[in-house]
Design a protein around this motif. Structure first.
Motif, PDB file in Angstrom:
ATOM      1  N   GLY A  98       0.827  -1.183   0.000  1.00  0.00           N
ATOM      2  CA  GLY A  98       0.000   0.000   0.000  1.00  0.00           C
ATOM      3  C   GLY A  98       0.867   1.240   0.000  1.00  0.00           C
ATOM      4  N   ALA A  99       0.249   2.398  -0.262  1.00  0.00           N
ATOM      5  CA  ALA A  99       0.993   3.647  -0.349  1.00  0.00           C
ATOM      6  C   ALA A  99       0.134   4.777   0.170  1.00  0.00           C
ATOM      7  CB  ALA A  99       1.422   3.919  -1.783  1.00  0.00           C
ATOM      8  N   LEU A 100       0.805   5.818   0.720  1.00  0.00           N
ATOM      9  CA  LEU A 100       0.180   7.059   1.145  1.00  0.00           C
ATOM     10  C   LEU A 100       0.966   8.201   0.540  1.00  0.00           C
ATOM     11  CD1 LEU A 100      -0.538   6.359   4.918  1.00  0.00           C
ATOM     12  CD2 LEU A 100      -2.257   6.810   3.171  1.00  0.00           C
ATOM     13  N   LEU A 101       0.239   9.208   0.036  1.00  0.00           N
ATOM     14  CA  LEU A 101       0.847  10.396  -0.550  1.00  0.00           C
ATOM     15  C   LEU A 101       0.287  11.612   0.168  1.00  0.00           C
ATOM     16  CD1 LEU A 101       0.523   9.436  -4.314  1.00  0.00           C
ATOM     17  CD2 LEU A 101       2.652   9.544  -3.017  1.00  0.00           C
ATOM     18  N   ALA A 102       1.175  12.554   0.469  1.00  0.00           N
ATOM     19  CA  ALA A 102       0.774  13.798   1.106  1.00  0.00           C
ATOM     20  C   ALA A 102       1.680  14.913   0.618  1.00  0.00           C
ATOM     21  CB  ALA A 102       0.839  13.677   2.624  1.00  0.00           C
ATOM     22  N   ALA A 103       1.126  16.126   0.581  1.00  0.00           N
ATOM     23  CA  ALA A 103       1.895  17.272   0.088  1.00  0.00           C
ATOM     24  C   ALA A 103       1.615  18.471   0.972  1.00  0.00           C
ATOM     25  CB  ALA A 103       1.528  17.586  -1.355  1.00  0.00           C
ATOM     26  N   ASP A 104       2.691  19.228   1.237  1.00  0.00           N
ATOM     27  CA  ASP A 104       2.561  20.512   1.926  1.00  0.00           C
ATOM     28  C   ASP A 104       3.580  21.462   1.321  1.00  0.00           C
ATOM     29  OD1 ASP A 104       4.969  19.662   2.904  1.00  0.00           O
ATOM     30  OD2 ASP A 104       4.274  19.376   4.984  1.00  0.00           O
ATOM     31  N   ALA A 105       3.834  22.561   1.997  1.00  0.00           N
ATOM     32  CA  ALA A 105       4.771  23.541   1.438  1.00  0.00           C
ATOM     33  C   ALA A 105       6.179  22.986   1.323  1.00  0.00           C
ATOM     34  CB  ALA A 105       4.766  24.803   2.295  1.00  0.00           C
ATOM     35  N   GLY A 106       6.487  21.900   2.089  1.00  0.00           N
ATOM     36  CA  GLY A 106       7.831  21.341   2.060  1.00  0.00           C
ATOM     37  C   GLY A 106       8.064  20.353   0.953  1.00  0.00           C
ATOM     38  N   GLY A 107       7.050  19.871   0.280  1.00  0.00           N
ATOM     39  CA  GLY A 107       7.238  18.940  -0.817  1.00  0.00           C
ATOM     40  C   GLY A 107       6.172  17.864  -0.822  1.00  0.00           C
ATOM     41  N   LEU A 108       6.444  16.843  -1.665  1.00  0.00           N
ATOM     42  CA  LEU A 108       5.543  15.703  -1.809  1.00  0.00           C
ATOM     43  C   LEU A 108       6.155  14.532  -1.053  1.00  0.00           C
ATOM     44  CD1 LEU A 108       3.131  14.227  -3.138  1.00  0.00           C
ATOM     45  CD2 LEU A 108       4.647  13.728  -5.073  1.00  0.00           C
ATOM     46  N   TYR A 109       5.365  13.963  -0.132  1.00  0.00           N
ATOM     47  CA  TYR A 109       5.855  12.879   0.714  1.00  0.00           C
ATOM     48  C   TYR A 109       5.224  11.565   0.251  1.00  0.00           C
ATOM     49  CZ  TYR A 109       7.328  16.687   3.756  1.00  0.00           C
ATOM     50  OH  TYR A 109       7.906  17.818   4.253  1.00  0.00           O
ATOM     51  N   LEU A 110       6.058  10.541   0.243  1.00  0.00           N
ATOM     52  CA  LEU A 110       5.621   9.212  -0.172  1.00  0.00           C
ATOM     53  C   LEU A 110       5.968   8.224   0.928  1.00  0.00           C
ATOM     54  CD1 LEU A 110       4.661   7.037  -2.232  1.00  0.00           C
ATOM     55  CD2 LEU A 110       7.014   7.018  -3.109  1.00  0.00           C
ATOM     56  N   TYR A 111       4.949   7.412   1.272  1.00  0.00           N
ATOM     57  CA  TYR A 111       5.173   6.363   2.270  1.00  0.00           C
ATOM     58  C   TYR A 111       4.535   5.100   1.705  1.00  0.00           C
ATOM     59  CZ  TYR A 111       5.005   3.833   6.733  1.00  0.00           C
ATOM     60  OH  TYR A 111       5.168   2.897   7.727  1.00  0.00           O
ATOM     61  N   ALA A 112       5.390   4.051   1.472  1.00  0.00           N
ATOM     62  CA  ALA A 112       4.913   2.799   0.879  1.00  0.00           C
ATOM     63  C   ALA A 112       5.419   1.638   1.714  1.00  0.00           C
ATOM     64  CB  ALA A 112       5.364   2.683  -0.571  1.00  0.00           C
ATOM     65  N   TRP A 113       4.706   0.523   1.645  1.00  0.00           N
ATOM     66  CA  TRP A 113       5.098  -0.647   2.439  1.00  0.00           C
ATOM     67  C   TRP A 113       4.740  -1.934   1.691  1.00  0.00           C
ATOM     68  CZ3 TRP A 113       1.195   2.683   3.522  1.00  0.00           C
ATOM     69  CH2 TRP A 113      -0.117   2.189   3.453  1.00  0.00           C
ATOM     70  N   GLU A 114       5.465  -2.958   2.024  1.00  0.00           N
ATOM     71  CA  GLU A 114       5.252  -4.303   1.476  1.00  0.00           C
ATOM     72  C   GLU A 114       5.245  -5.277   2.639  1.00  0.00           C
ATOM     73  OE1 GLU A 114       4.999  -7.518  -1.370  1.00  0.00           O
ATOM     74  OE2 GLU A 114       4.707  -5.353  -1.586  1.00  0.00           O
ATOM     75  N   ARG A 115       4.209  -6.127   2.710  1.00  0.00           N
ATOM     76  CA  ARG A 115       4.080  -7.105   3.785  1.00  0.00           C
ATOM     77  C   ARG A 115       4.608  -8.456   3.303  1.00  0.00           C
ATOM     78  NH1 ARG A 115      -0.594  -4.016   4.137  1.00  0.00           N
ATOM     79  NH2 ARG A 115      -1.619  -5.419   2.642  1.00  0.00           N
ATOM     80  N   GLY A 116       5.474  -9.035   4.115  1.00  0.00           N
ATOM     81  CA  GLY A 116       6.040 -10.342   3.770  1.00  0.00           C
ATOM     82  C   GLY A 116       7.119 -10.722   4.767  1.00  0.00           C
ATOM     83  N   SER A 117       7.291 -11.993   4.975  1.00  0.00           N
ATOM     84  CA  SER A 117       8.288 -12.467   5.948  1.00  0.00           C
ATOM     85  C   SER A 117       9.624 -12.841   5.287  1.00  0.00           C
ATOM     86  CB  SER A 117       7.728 -13.686   6.708  1.00  0.00           C
ATOM     87  OG  SER A 117       7.379 -14.720   5.790  1.00  0.00           O
ATOM     88  N   VAL A 118       9.635 -13.026   3.949  1.00  0.00           N
ATOM     89  CA  VAL A 118      10.877 -13.386   3.222  1.00  0.00           C
ATOM     90  C   VAL A 118      11.457 -12.109   2.629  1.00  0.00           C
ATOM     91  CG1 VAL A 118      11.875 -14.770   1.384  1.00  0.00           C
ATOM     92  CG2 VAL A 118       9.960 -15.669   2.728  1.00  0.00           C
ATOM     93  N   ARG A 119      12.748 -11.919   2.833  1.00  0.00           N
ATOM     94  CA  ARG A 119      13.386 -10.653   2.447  1.00  0.00           C
ATOM     95  C   ARG A 119      14.682 -10.920   1.677  1.00  0.00           C
ATOM     96  NH1 ARG A 119      14.816  -6.276   0.992  1.00  0.00           N
ATOM     97  NH2 ARG A 119      15.254  -4.432   2.238  1.00  0.00           N
ATOM     98  N   ARG A 120      14.792 -10.253   0.507  1.00  0.00           N
ATOM     99  CA  ARG A 120      16.047 -10.302  -0.265  1.00  0.00           C
ATOM    100  C   ARG A 120      16.563  -8.874  -0.387  1.00  0.00           C
ATOM    101  NH1 ARG A 120      17.034 -12.998  -6.262  1.00  0.00           N
ATOM    102  NH2 ARG A 120      19.302 -12.644  -6.318  1.00  0.00           N
ATOM    103  N   ARG A 121      17.751  -8.616   0.163  1.00  0.00           N
ATOM    104  CA  ARG A 121      18.243  -7.258   0.326  1.00  0.00           C
ATOM    105  C   ARG A 121      19.341  -6.946  -0.709  1.00  0.00           C
ATOM    106  NH1 ARG A 121      17.726  -9.727   5.180  1.00  0.00           N
ATOM    107  NH2 ARG A 121      16.283  -8.769   6.687  1.00  0.00           N
ATOM    108  N   ALA A 122      19.381  -5.668  -1.108  1.00  0.00           N
ATOM    109  CA  ALA A 122      20.438  -5.153  -1.984  1.00  0.00           C
ATOM    110  C   ALA A 122      20.333  -3.649  -2.000  1.00  0.00           C
ATOM    111  CB  ALA A 122      20.323  -5.724  -3.392  1.00  0.00           C
ATOM    112  N   ASP A 123      21.487  -2.955  -2.135  1.00  0.00           N
ATOM    113  CA  ASP A 123      21.480  -1.505  -2.277  1.00  0.00           C
ATOM    114  C   ASP A 123      21.096  -1.137  -3.703  1.00  0.00           C
ATOM    115  OD1 ASP A 123      22.124  -0.903   0.345  1.00  0.00           O
ATOM    116  OD2 ASP A 123      24.300  -1.128  -0.055  1.00  0.00           O
ATOM    117  N   ALA A 124      20.648   0.123  -3.872  1.00  0.00           N
ATOM    118  CA  ALA A 124      20.202   0.570  -5.189  1.00  0.00           C
ATOM    119  C   ALA A 124      21.341   0.566  -6.199  1.00  0.00           C
ATOM    120  CB  ALA A 124      19.593   1.962  -5.077  1.00  0.00           C
TER     121      ALA A 124
END
Length: 671
Positions: A98-124
């Protein structure tokens, strides 16, 4: 159930009037609502067409990412505490995200999440980052597209990597925060705002589930528009709140406020309206003004191209709010939904006023009808009571009508209604009964008078026959029994005639007896002492009250009645049996009872014991004295002369019978 109660129940049937009126008021309230709903839908259609014609900034697509206005400052830390007030309106992203978007004078904020117990990690910046868990952000404007890869090998800050060639004026890298726990991972970042973009693409990639690592869900960004709200304010009517919603129900513009004009109903009027008059009213909670999205059936119906209306509870006491939702756009291409809301107290006030008027009128009608019916029932009951009393008086007097009715007529015979017909029928009936009973009462004296002469002729003829036979020769022996039987029959007939004459004289004597003040206890005691020598071996018990019992009565008649009762009791009491004479005071006089040992009373004779010429004794044998059955009849006449009654019943133990004499004080004569 009495007649008055029955007519009262009939009067209560007039309660159907307020019930019918209540249903009418409810129907009237429904019609008022329908008229107001049609007017509001017409206004909403006009406003919706004006928005299309003026080219208002309305959504072009059916789906979009809604950017909310935060209620408090947002800190980019990867945690969702700052997003808690906006969480109820989160937007789904992928099967488990899911995702939430909000905006104010400071910019556009994004908050997203993924539910799951298995995780594969790597840097961008890792070469294999696209095959690890990551978040993809896409910015589109015209033909220009920029994609950013957001990934991190560990919780904390990260820098998003641009996957496309950089574009002047667009950010090359984006900074954000990455957090994870056993339930999944979350990403939070801030973009410069406003960005001149047409579409915003969001994508969550779960390495354990596979799929396209570059897939995004691109939609136009939607947010509340002050420009559209200002344009809307120029179109909506006064005292009306208008909201423009995106097809999914997101709030794009709002104008006006709810204000119920006119007089406010009191709490009691509000209670009456809500409990008795108002048809179904929706709850006001889903329509709250602070909600950025309205997910209601009426919005869905308008999104499908059909206008919809609904009544809901108002913010003030006894007010109701009418909401009308109409589509914005052409048929088949709905660009949004216009929602108009009007608060009203007019409908409750009119409905309450109609109901109160109806109740007052119905109450007045009920009082008049109930009073009229009660008066009619009372008058009818009194008239029927007069008929009953007259009939009972005639019955107590054994059908004699002399002096029973005022002016010699049965009551209410002059009335022209059905009661008068009934009274006249009673009068004719009692006249016939009176004539017949008078004939029966005088029959004995007439018969005794008419039979005296034939009996004398028969007796003298028998004497002459006997003298003639004896003069010529001795009377033949075979003729003597027949002559003796003839003489015996004549003697019995003479006795019957004298008894009948005596009964007539006794009735007149009883009617003419003069009352006096005596102690009834002494009268009964004197009778008991006089009876003891006459009963032979039988025993006689006398039970008297301890105190004197004064009465205004005819003591000789009472003694005569006791003589008749004793004579009757001796006929059935065995030679060694017992008798019991008792006197007891009563509230309205006294009661004398004579009980004797003997057989029970025949059931068939219970109601005829005290009638004239009725006897329970055996038929008289030849030569014996006949029994005419006048003794108990005299007892009854004495009791009725004293305003009482005579009765007989078997004793409870079955040992014998008891005859009772109920006496009341005789009326005193005025000097």
């Amino acid at each position: 159930m009495t007649l008055r109660r029955k007519l009262l129940l009939v009067a209560l049937c007039t309660l159907a009037l307020p019930v019918a009126g209540w249903l009418y008021v409810r129907q009237m309230e429904t019609l008022l609502r329908e008229g107001q709903a049609q007017a509001l839908v017409a206004s909403a259609r006009a406003v919706a067409r004006s928005l299309v014609v003026t080219g208002a900034a309305l959504p072009q697509d059916a789906r979009g990412w809604y950017v909310q206005i935060p209620t408090s400052p947002i800190t980019v830390d990867g945690y969702g505490d700052d997003w808690a007030p906006l969480t109820p309106w989160s937007q789904p992203l992928g099967p488990r995200g899911g995702a939430l978007l909000a905006a104010d004078a400071g910019g556009l904020y994004l908050y997203a999440w993924e539910r799951g117990s298995v995780r594969r990690r790597a840097d961008a910046d890792d070469p294999d980052a696209l095959h690890a868990d990551h978040f993809l952000l896409e910015l589109d404007r015209g033909d220009t597209r920029l994609r950013y890869l957001l990934a991190s090998a560990a919780p904390g800050p990260f820098d998003a990597r641009l996957l496309d060639p950089p574009v002047p004026g667009w950010p090359d890298r984006l900074a954000g925060q990455w957090q994870e726990d056993g339930g999944g991972w979350r990403v939070e970042l801030r973009l410069p705002w406003p960005l001149d973009i047409d579409r915003l693409g969001l994508g969550l990639y779960d390495a354990s589930a596979g799929g396209d690592p570059l897939a995004v869900d691109a939609r136009p960004p939607w947010q509340y528009s002050a420009t559209l709200a200002q344009e809307l304010s120029r179109l909506v009517p006064d005292d009306t709140r208008a909201r423009v919603l995106a097809p999914p129900g997101w709030l794009l513009a709002q104008s006006g406020r709810l204000q119920a004009g006119g007089r406010q109903p009191g709490w009691f009027a509000a209670l009456v309206y809500r409990a008795l008059l108002a048809n179904r009213v929706e709850d006001a909670a889903p329509w709250t003004q602070d909600a950025p999205r309205l997910d209601l059936p009426e919005i869905a119906k308008a999104r499908a191209g059909q206008p919809a209306t609904v009544w809901r509870e108002g913010e003030t006491r006894a007010s109701v709010v009418l909401a009308a939702a109409v589509p914005i756009g052409t048929p088949g291409q709905v660009r949004g939904v216009l929602l108009l809301e009007q608060a009203s107290t007019t409908v409750p006030l009119l409905a309450n006023r109609a109901l109160l008027t109806l109740l007052a009128t119905s109450f007045g009608v009920l009082l008049v009808a109930g009073g009229a019916l009660l008066f009619f029932a009372t008058r009818l009951s009194l008239r029927l009571g007069r008929l009953r009393d007259a009939a009972e008086r005639a019955q107590l007097a054994e059908g004699r009508l002399e002096g029973l009715f005022a002016k010699g007529r049965f009551p209410m015979t002059a009335a022209g209604d059905e009661i008068g017909d009934l009274a006249r029928s009673f009068e004719h009936l009692f006249e016939a009964i009176g004539g017949y009973t008078d004939y029966l009462r005088t029959l004995a004296s007439k018969l005794s008078h008419e039979l005296n002469t034939p009996l004398a002729i028969v007796k003298s003829s028998l004497d002459n026959l006997e003298h003639a036979l004896e003069a010529n020769a001795a009377l033949p022996p075979e003729a003597q029994p027949y002559l003796a039987r003839a003489r015996d029959g004549v003697a019995r007939l003479g006795t019957l005639v004298r008894a009948m004459s005596e009964a007539s004289r006794m009735e007149r004597a009883i009617a003419a007896a003069e009352p006096e003040d005596v102690d009834l206890r002494e009268v009964v005691r004197g009778c008991a002492e006089a009876y003891r020598p006459l009963i032979g071996a039988r025993s006689l018990a006398c039970e008297l009250p301890g105190a004197p019992l004064p009465m205004h009565c005819a003591p000789e008649l009472i003694a005569q009645a006791l003589d008749k009762l004793l004579d009757n009791a001796l006929s059935f009491t065995p030679a060694d049996g017992w008798l019991r004479l008792s006197l007891a005071p009563r509230e309205d006089g006294a009661e004398i009872a004579l009980a004797n040992q003997g057989p029970p009373l025949p059931a068939a004779m219970q109601g005829r014991l005290f009638d004239s010429l009725v006897s329970l004794r055996d038929k008289a044998t030849p030569g014996g004295a006949p029994h005419l059955g006048l003794g108990l009849y005299v007892v009854r006449l004495v009791a009725e002369r004293h305003g009482g009654s005579a009765g007989a019943h078997d004793l409870e133990d079955g040992s014998g019978v008891a005859f009772t004499l109920r006496l009341r004080n005789m009326p005193r004569q005025r000097l």
